[in-house]
Design a protein around this motif. Sequence first.
Motif, PDB file in Angstrom:
ATOM      1  N   GLU A  32       7.526 -13.765   2.296  1.00 49.29           N
ATOM      2  CA  GLU A  32       7.065 -12.681   3.249  1.00 49.29           C
ATOM      3  C   GLU A  32       6.283 -11.585   2.672  1.00 49.29           C
ATOM      4  O   GLU A  32       6.239 -11.238   1.419  1.00 49.29           O
ATOM      5  CB  GLU A  32       8.653 -11.960   3.526  1.00 49.29           C
ATOM      6  N   THR A  33       5.626 -10.637   3.608  1.00 50.79           N
ATOM      7  CA  THR A  33       4.888  -9.829   3.248  1.00 50.79           C
ATOM      8  C   THR A  33       5.223  -8.597   4.262  1.00 50.79           C
ATOM      9  O   THR A  33       5.526  -8.766   5.143  1.00 50.79           O
ATOM     10  CB  THR A  33       3.389 -10.124   3.215  1.00 50.79           C
ATOM     11  N   ALA A  34       4.927  -7.373   3.467  1.00 52.00           N
ATOM     12  CA  ALA A  34       5.131  -6.150   4.221  1.00 52.00           C
ATOM     13  C   ALA A  34       4.430  -4.869   3.572  1.00 52.00           C
ATOM     14  O   ALA A  34       4.184  -5.172   2.178  1.00 52.00           O
ATOM     15  CB  ALA A  34       6.546  -5.771   4.315  1.00 52.00           C
ATOM     16  N   SER A  35       4.331  -3.944   4.219  1.00 55.70           N
ATOM     17  CA  SER A  35       3.546  -2.727   3.787  1.00 55.70           C
ATOM     18  C   SER A  35       4.331  -1.582   4.097  1.00 55.70           C
ATOM     19  O   SER A  35       4.763  -1.610   5.426  1.00 55.70           O
ATOM     20  CB  SER A  35       2.136  -2.647   3.991  1.00 55.70           C
ATOM     21  N   PHE A  36       4.658  -0.601   3.366  1.00 58.93           N
ATOM     22  CA  PHE A  36       5.465   0.578   3.890  1.00 58.93           C
ATOM     23  C   PHE A  36       4.486   1.698   3.325  1.00 58.93           C
ATOM     24  O   PHE A  36       3.946   1.985   2.227  1.00 58.93           O
ATOM     25  CB  PHE A  36       6.831   0.746   3.052  1.00 58.93           C
ATOM     26  N   VAL A  37       4.366   2.916   4.018  1.00 60.49           N
ATOM     27  CA  VAL A  37       4.124   4.238   3.621  1.00 60.49           C
ATOM     28  C   VAL A  37       4.991   4.932   3.288  1.00 60.49           C
ATOM     29  O   VAL A  37       5.972   5.295   3.931  1.00 60.49           O
ATOM     30  CB  VAL A  37       2.982   4.699   4.961  1.00 60.49           C
ATOM     31  N   LEU A  38       5.094   5.725   2.032  1.00 59.56           N
ATOM     32  CA  LEU A  38       5.807   6.643   1.577  1.00 59.56           C
ATOM     33  C   LEU A  38       5.240   8.088   1.862  1.00 59.56           C
ATOM     34  O   LEU A  38       4.152   8.487   1.596  1.00 59.56           O
ATOM     35  CB  LEU A  38       6.197   6.341   0.223  1.00 59.56           C
ATOM     36  N   LYS A 127      14.270   3.964   5.785  1.00 62.12           N
ATOM     37  CA  LYS A 127      13.418   4.992   6.231  1.00 62.12           C
ATOM     38  C   LYS A 127      13.816   6.134   5.387  1.00 62.12           C
ATOM     39  O   LYS A 127      12.809   7.022   4.952  1.00 62.12           O
ATOM     40  CB  LYS A 127      13.389   5.065   7.648  1.00 62.12           C
ATOM     41  N   LYS A 128      14.830   6.574   5.474  1.00 54.81           N
ATOM     42  CA  LYS A 128      15.320   7.941   4.916  1.00 54.81           C
ATOM     43  C   LYS A 128      16.680   7.585   4.174  1.00 54.81           C
ATOM     44  O   LYS A 128      17.195   6.911   4.333  1.00 54.81           O
ATOM     45  CB  LYS A 128      15.947   8.974   6.014  1.00 54.81           C
ATOM     46  N   THR A 129      16.758   8.713   3.104  1.00 53.06           N
ATOM     47  CA  THR A 129      18.024   8.711   2.342  1.00 53.06           C
ATOM     48  C   THR A 129      18.447  10.128   1.914  1.00 53.06           C
ATOM     49  O   THR A 129      17.642  11.000   2.089  1.00 53.06           O
ATOM     50  CB  THR A 129      17.614   7.871   1.004  1.00 53.06           C
ATOM     51  N   ILE A 130      19.816  10.201   1.618  1.00 52.46           N
ATOM     52  CA  ILE A 130      20.092  11.379   1.306  1.00 52.46           C
ATOM     53  C   ILE A 130      19.703  12.091  -0.132  1.00 52.46           C
ATOM     54  O   ILE A 130      19.724  13.094  -0.494  1.00 52.46           O
ATOM     55  CB  ILE A 130      21.538  11.635   1.518  1.00 52.46           C
ATOM     56  N   THR A 131      19.111  10.922  -0.617  1.00 50.55           N
ATOM     57  CA  THR A 131      18.830  11.090  -2.508  1.00 50.55           C
ATOM     58  C   THR A 131      17.571  12.039  -2.499  1.00 50.55           C
ATOM     59  O   THR A 131      17.078  12.637  -3.695  1.00 50.55           O
ATOM     60  CB  THR A 131      19.153  10.033  -3.009  1.00 50.55           C
ATOM     61  N   ASN A 132      16.689  12.078  -1.423  1.00 47.23           N
ATOM     62  CA  ASN A 132      15.301  12.715  -1.797  1.00 47.23           C
ATOM     63  C   ASN A 132      14.626  12.825  -0.238  1.00 47.23           C
ATOM     64  O   ASN A 132      15.186  12.189   0.594  1.00 47.23           O
ATOM     65  CB  ASN A 132      14.344  11.897  -2.564  1.00 47.23           C
ATOM     66  N   PRO A 133      13.725  13.599  -0.328  1.00 46.82           N
ATOM     67  CA  PRO A 133      12.957  14.082   1.107  1.00 46.82           C
ATOM     68  C   PRO A 133      11.940  12.838   1.550  1.00 46.82           C
ATOM     69  O   PRO A 133      11.510  13.422   2.483  1.00 46.82           O
ATOM     70  CB  PRO A 133      12.497  15.439   0.666  1.00 46.82           C
ATOM     71  N   TYR A 134      11.491  11.993   0.802  1.00 48.93           N
ATOM     72  CA  TYR A 134      10.557  11.020   1.125  1.00 48.93           C
ATOM     73  C   TYR A 134      11.128  10.368   2.333  1.00 48.93           C
ATOM     74  O   TYR A 134      12.275   9.920   2.454  1.00 48.93           O
ATOM     75  CB  TYR A 134      10.256  10.098   0.048  1.00 48.93           C
ATOM     76  N   ILE A 135      10.167   9.978   2.968  1.00 43.45           N
ATOM     77  CA  ILE A 135      10.382   9.032   4.172  1.00 43.45           C
ATOM     78  C   ILE A 135       9.539   7.698   3.954  1.00 43.45           C
ATOM     79  O   ILE A 135       8.256   7.848   3.684  1.00 43.45           O
ATOM     80  CB  ILE A 135       9.828   9.830   5.657  1.00 43.45           C
ATOM     81  N   LEU A 136      10.190   6.604   4.092  1.00 44.77           N
ATOM     82  CA  LEU A 136       9.346   5.331   4.217  1.00 44.77           C
ATOM     83  C   LEU A 136       9.368   4.632   5.533  1.00 44.77           C
ATOM     84  O   LEU A 136      10.075   4.328   6.132  1.00 44.77           O
ATOM     85  CB  LEU A 136      10.050   4.409   3.291  1.00 44.77           C
ATOM     86  N   ILE A 137       8.061   4.498   5.755  1.00 43.74           N
ATOM     87  CA  ILE A 137       7.685   4.059   7.024  1.00 43.74           C
ATOM     88  C   ILE A 137       7.020   2.488   6.982  1.00 43.74           C
ATOM     89  O   ILE A 137       6.118   2.493   6.395  1.00 43.74           O
ATOM     90  CB  ILE A 137       6.726   4.845   7.879  1.00 43.74           C
ATOM     91  N   ILE A 138       7.497   1.503   7.566  1.00 44.08           N
ATOM     92  CA  ILE A 138       6.957   0.370   7.769  1.00 44.08           C
ATOM     93  C   ILE A 138       5.735   0.282   8.206  1.00 44.08           C
ATOM     94  O   ILE A 138       5.240   0.922   9.489  1.00 44.08           O
ATOM     95  CB  ILE A 138       7.930  -0.982   8.063  1.00 44.08           C
ATOM     96  N   GLN A 139       4.517  -0.332   7.973  1.00 38.47           N
ATOM     97  CA  GLN A 139       3.248  -0.537   8.445  1.00 38.47           C
ATOM     98  C   GLN A 139       3.191  -1.953   9.170  1.00 38.47           C
ATOM     99  O   GLN A 139       4.025  -2.672   8.630  1.00 38.47           O
ATOM    100  CB  GLN A 139       2.186  -0.457   7.690  1.00 38.47           C
ATOM    101  N   ASP A 140       2.527  -1.890  10.247  1.00 42.75           N
ATOM    102  CA  ASP A 140       2.251  -3.383  10.853  1.00 42.75           C
ATOM    103  C   ASP A 140       1.434  -4.266  10.019  1.00 42.75           C
ATOM    104  O   ASP A 140       0.622  -3.729   9.400  1.00 42.75           O
ATOM    105  CB  ASP A 140       1.398  -2.907  12.168  1.00 42.75           C
ATOM    106  N   THR A 141       2.107  -5.318   9.788  1.00 41.80           N
ATOM    107  CA  THR A 141       1.424  -6.480   8.710  1.00 41.80           C
ATOM    108  C   THR A 141       0.784  -7.447   9.742  1.00 41.80           C
ATOM    109  O   THR A 141       0.850  -7.956  10.814  1.00 41.80           O
ATOM    110  CB  THR A 141       2.405  -6.724   7.734  1.00 41.80           C
TER     111      THR A 141
END
Length: 141
Positions: A32-38, A127-141
């Motif tokens: 499996e492959t995937a890419s996320f933008v933080l 995508k989101k977590t209560i531990t930090n303000p970063y957002i993780l978005i999956i990119q189309d692969t």
Amino acid sequence: MLEFTNKFKFSIFKSLFSKGEEDVESYLPNNETASFVLTVDNIEVGILKCHSGEWSFKYSPSFKDKISEYRKIIGFSDLEKVYQSNSLWPFFRTRIPGLKQPAIKEIIERENINKENELELLKRFGKKTITNPYILIIQDT
């Protein structure tokens, strides 16, 4: 009273995140492959990728340009390095909730998610977590 509070907090943490009969070891499938933008504050911080059973993370040029305004992520101190690992780093792993939680169990069953597949879990819950303000978005692969 403080001692009771700390024990209580620890027992909650332990029940949510410790290995129990409901928890399983997760893995990243080789095929499996995937890419996320933080991102943070609409700025691309970096790219998290998985490919051939390995994770990689690299800071983006736009984040490097703004480094005077932001801190580097703990565990990723070198802005120029491509980090590689066969297991998901704790910074990203905390985005996957404890699998013993009833609501999480229900989602996994309803959506037929393989609870051993680290990538599937991150795609669904990361995508989101209560531990930090970063957002993780999956990119189309």
